[in-house]
Design a protein around this motif. Sequence first.
Motif, mmCIF file in Angstrom:
data_model
loop_
_atom_site.group_PDB
_atom_site.id
_atom_site.type_symbol
_atom_site.label_atom_id
_atom_site.label_comp_id
_atom_site.label_asym_id
_atom_site.label_seq_id
_atom_site.Cartn_x
_atom_site.Cartn_y
_atom_site.Cartn_z
ATOM 1 N N SER A 110 0.932 -1.385 -0.210
ATOM 2 C CA SER A 110 -0.122 -0.049 -0.094
ATOM 3 C C SER A 110 0.836 1.325 0.057
ATOM 4 O O SER A 110 0.783 2.331 -0.876
ATOM 5 C CB SER A 110 -0.761 -0.151 1.290
ATOM 6 N N THR A 111 1.814 1.245 0.787
ATOM 7 C CA THR A 111 2.831 2.530 0.821
ATOM 8 C C THR A 111 3.563 2.524 -0.554
ATOM 9 O O THR A 111 3.542 3.695 -1.171
ATOM 10 C CB THR A 111 3.770 2.317 1.744
ATOM 11 N N LEU A 112 4.004 1.369 -1.311
ATOM 12 C CA LEU A 112 4.519 1.720 -2.416
ATOM 13 C C LEU A 112 3.526 2.358 -3.339
ATOM 14 O O LEU A 112 3.923 3.216 -4.333
ATOM 15 C CB LEU A 112 5.204 0.514 -2.924
ATOM 16 N N ALA A 113 2.280 1.699 -3.274
ATOM 17 C CA ALA A 113 1.446 2.300 -4.333
ATOM 18 C C ALA A 113 1.165 3.757 -4.097
ATOM 19 O O ALA A 113 0.840 4.376 -4.960
ATOM 20 C CB ALA A 113 0.013 1.318 -4.033
ATOM 21 N N THR A 114 0.968 4.179 -2.959
ATOM 22 C CA THR A 114 0.704 5.616 -2.607
ATOM 23 C C THR A 114 1.976 6.439 -3.085
ATOM 24 O O THR A 114 1.577 7.401 -3.823
ATOM 25 C CB THR A 114 0.577 5.769 -1.135
#
Length: 175
Positions: free
Chosen positions: A54-58
């Motif tokens: 999720s962090t990478l996608a954000t």
Amino acid sequence: MSEMFFDGWDSLIRTLVVGFLGYCVLVIFLRISGKRTLSKMNAFDWVVTVALGSTLATVLLSREVSLAQGSLALALLIGLQYSVTWSSVRFHWFRSAIVAEPSLVLYQGQYLKETMFRERVTKEDVMSAIRAAGKATVDDVGAVILSTDGSFSVIDKGSENNLSKQNLKRQTGDF
């Protein structure tokens, strides 16, 4: 309306550059932190894995989040995971607070209904695990254990005689 489909080359180039660099940062951090960071041994491991994605996608898709902020967030999650796993290996009381105990849900053909109720497991769940292990009925297995990672372990008939509350952790690979 046209911005919904294409809002300029700048955003595409940003996605390519930040995506490539963010991916490289994540791979480097994961190599440094070791294999345990992405294991799925318990619920906390799973949460960290999802949070990293999720962090990478954000970082990839949000212009408000810089690569430096995203890298720090990834490092923070990995550092916290490392701290939790380091502590759980060294302090039994900490591990007990973090990781659930395995639960025996079927033993010698008998469903353990109180345990199943507490763990929110149905007979259909247990039967599905039995079939996945290549067995046809509850009479074909000695025991079924709900492991700490939420998966079922099916113990062959005859082996369940070695299974007791004292060695349940040892039998399920949970020390």
